[in-house]
Scaffold this motif. Structure first.
Motif, mmCIF file in Angstrom:
data_model
loop_
_atom_site.group_PDB
_atom_site.id
_atom_site.type_symbol
_atom_site.label_atom_id
_atom_site.label_comp_id
_atom_site.label_asym_id
_atom_site.label_seq_id
_atom_site.Cartn_x
_atom_site.Cartn_y
_atom_site.Cartn_z
ATOM 1 N N UNK A 256 0.805 -1.210 -0.026
ATOM 2 C CA UNK A 256 -0.052 -0.073 -0.051
ATOM 3 C C UNK A 256 0.751 1.310 0.110
ATOM 4 N N UNK A 257 0.438 2.067 0.780
ATOM 5 C CA UNK A 257 1.118 3.347 1.173
ATOM 6 C C UNK A 257 2.601 3.189 1.742
ATOM 7 N N UNK A 258 2.874 2.091 2.410
ATOM 8 C CA UNK A 258 4.083 1.979 3.111
ATOM 9 C C UNK A 258 5.417 2.519 2.484
ATOM 10 N N UNK A 259 5.732 2.168 1.399
ATOM 11 C CA UNK A 259 7.001 2.891 0.669
ATOM 12 C C UNK A 259 7.052 4.189 0.742
ATOM 13 N N UNK A 260 6.086 5.048 0.462
ATOM 14 C CA UNK A 260 5.912 6.501 0.448
ATOM 15 C C UNK A 260 6.020 6.973 2.143
ATOM 16 N N UNK A 261 5.328 6.091 2.837
ATOM 17 C CA UNK A 261 5.168 6.731 4.343
ATOM 18 C C UNK A 261 6.565 6.624 4.890
ATOM 19 N N UNK A 262 7.395 5.594 4.465
ATOM 20 C CA UNK A 262 8.619 5.434 5.109
ATOM 21 C C UNK A 262 9.651 6.425 4.298
ATOM 22 N N UNK A 282 15.199 3.687 -7.148
ATOM 23 C CA UNK A 282 14.451 4.990 -7.356
ATOM 24 C C UNK A 282 13.657 5.118 -5.900
ATOM 25 N N UNK A 283 13.583 6.497 -5.614
ATOM 26 C CA UNK A 283 12.760 6.781 -4.264
ATOM 27 C C UNK A 283 11.283 6.385 -4.353
ATOM 28 N N UNK A 284 10.699 6.326 -5.775
ATOM 29 C CA UNK A 284 9.130 6.046 -5.732
ATOM 30 C C UNK A 284 9.022 4.706 -6.340
ATOM 31 N N UNK A 285 9.927 3.678 -6.107
ATOM 32 C CA UNK A 285 9.615 2.495 -6.604
ATOM 33 C C UNK A 285 10.420 1.407 -5.489
ATOM 34 N N UNK A 286 9.351 0.645 -4.981
ATOM 35 C CA UNK A 286 9.808 -0.335 -3.905
ATOM 36 C C UNK A 286 10.066 -1.757 -4.273
ATOM 37 N N UNK A 287 11.364 -2.248 -3.935
ATOM 38 C CA UNK A 287 11.730 -3.673 -4.406
ATOM 39 C C UNK A 287 12.729 -4.036 -3.390
ATOM 40 N N UNK A 288 12.790 -5.504 -3.245
ATOM 41 C CA UNK A 288 13.614 -6.114 -2.550
ATOM 42 C C UNK A 288 14.355 -7.402 -3.021
ATOM 43 N N UNK A 289 15.526 -7.681 -2.621
ATOM 44 C CA UNK A 289 16.041 -8.894 -3.331
ATOM 45 C C UNK A 289 17.381 -9.149 -2.458
#
Length: 343
Positions: A256-262, A282-289
């Motif tokens: 949800x909004x968690x990436x931007x909230x953080x 990028x600040x506006x894209x969330x990823x993990x690996x």
């Protein structure tokens, strides 16, 4: 007898708070934290009060030996209160304390990697006047006077942190000339945050004696140069015992909004650093690996191999408030783990 207590606090400067301190001479033998007195200060000079009602209050929350002055002298980290002794609006520690207590049973711990850059006047240390040094490549963990700048200050800072009894766990030269890192932890949320603030104060104070300054600017040099972050390593008891909890934590940070909230609370100027280049997502894209330094959150390869461990949130800026970043990670990840029954 008398001793000197250096009262340290975080001010109300926006968008990035500054550290302030002043000295109190106390008569009597040094004693415990609870015996140190409250102390007032002029909040109108620190962006924390208006001139017609300027008093703010310092309440000691952490103390350690003062490695600069030595002897019986101490450093005293304080939280800021209003005169009714309630937390001041700039007191982010009080909010963290509530969240840390709520999820204490999950045993969250942190290790924070604090990057910073030395400046000599208006130039990063190691940058020639009117020009630029050789491109990045050999500076990271380098050795030699042609690649390393400021090691004497770094070693003095490390010694001061150790003399103060802080949980500092390492240092290294970083990717850009004059850029370094120290690590604090593993410690609980309040411990790592308190000690990081004191380590920052000691960094600035130590650098004074060498005639250089240290900055937490997340992008101290524009262009093809690495920024400065505060990569935050985080785990709970469940994460340290099983890989499913690792994945749950990572997934929760992308919901949800968690990436931007953080990200919007991870330090001013974060869009200048989190560009997708220079080992950032990028600040506006969330990823993990796994083992991916271009991801928002990295799972170390050893964690995947062992099936347990911790995650590294690579997004926080060097200038992030550690009380805020630890609160957000505990709240988001521990809530998700609780809901998933992984506690």
């Amino acid at each position: 007898m008398t001793f000197k207590a250096e009262y340290i606090w975080i001010d109300g400067t926006s968008p990035t708070a500054k550290l302030r301190s002043k000295t109190k001479v106390i008569t009597g033998a040094p004693a415990g934290l609870d015996t140190l007195p409250l102390w007032g200060f002029d909040g109108s000079s620190t962006n924390q009060a208006a001139g017609n009602s300027s008093d703010c209050v310092l309440r000691p929350v952490f103390t350690c030996p003062d490695p600069i002055r030595g002897g019986d002298d101490i450093l005293v980290l304080c939280e800021v209160l209003d005169t009714d002794l309630t937390p001041h609006p700039t007191n982010t520690r009080a909010t963290l304390a509530e969240v840390a207590e709520r999820f204490a049973a999950q045993e969250p711990i942190f290790g924070i990697e604090q990057e910073y850059t030395f400046f000599a006047g208006s130039r990063p240390l190691g940058f020639p006047e009117g020009g630029f040094p050789a491109p990045q490549g050999g500076y990271y963990c380098g050795v030699g006077a042609d690649e390393i700048f400021g090691r004497d200050v770094v070693e003095a800072h490390l010694d001061n942190c150790l003399k103060a009894g802080l949980g500092i766990s390492g240092i290294n030269a970083e990717v850009m000339p004059g850029q370094w890192e120290f690590q604090v932890g593993p410690l609980s949320p309040l411990e790592v945050s308190d000690q990081l603030w004191v380590a920052r104060w000691l960094l600035y104070r130590t650098a004074e004696d060498f005639g250089v300054s240290a900055t937490l600017d997340p992008k101290p040099v524009k262009g093809d140069w690495n920024g400065a972050g505060a990569h935050t390593n985080f785990s709970t008891k469940a994460m340290r015992e099983g890989y499913d909890a690792i994945i749950t934590a990572c997934e929760s940070l992308g919901e949800g909004s968690k990436p931007l909230d953080h990200v919007k609370n991870y330090g001013a100027g974060i869009d200048e650093r989190l560009t997708g280049l220079h080992e950032t997502a990028p600040w506006d894209k969330f990823s993990y690996g796994v083992s991916d330094r271009g991801a928002s959150v990295r799972i170390p390869w050893q964690v995947e191999k062992d099936g347990k461990g911790y995650i590294e949130d690579r997004r926080p800026n060097a200038n992030v408030d550690p009380y805020v970043v630890t609160r957000l990670l505990v709240d988001t990840c521990c809530t998700a783990l609780e809901k998933a029954g992984q506690v």
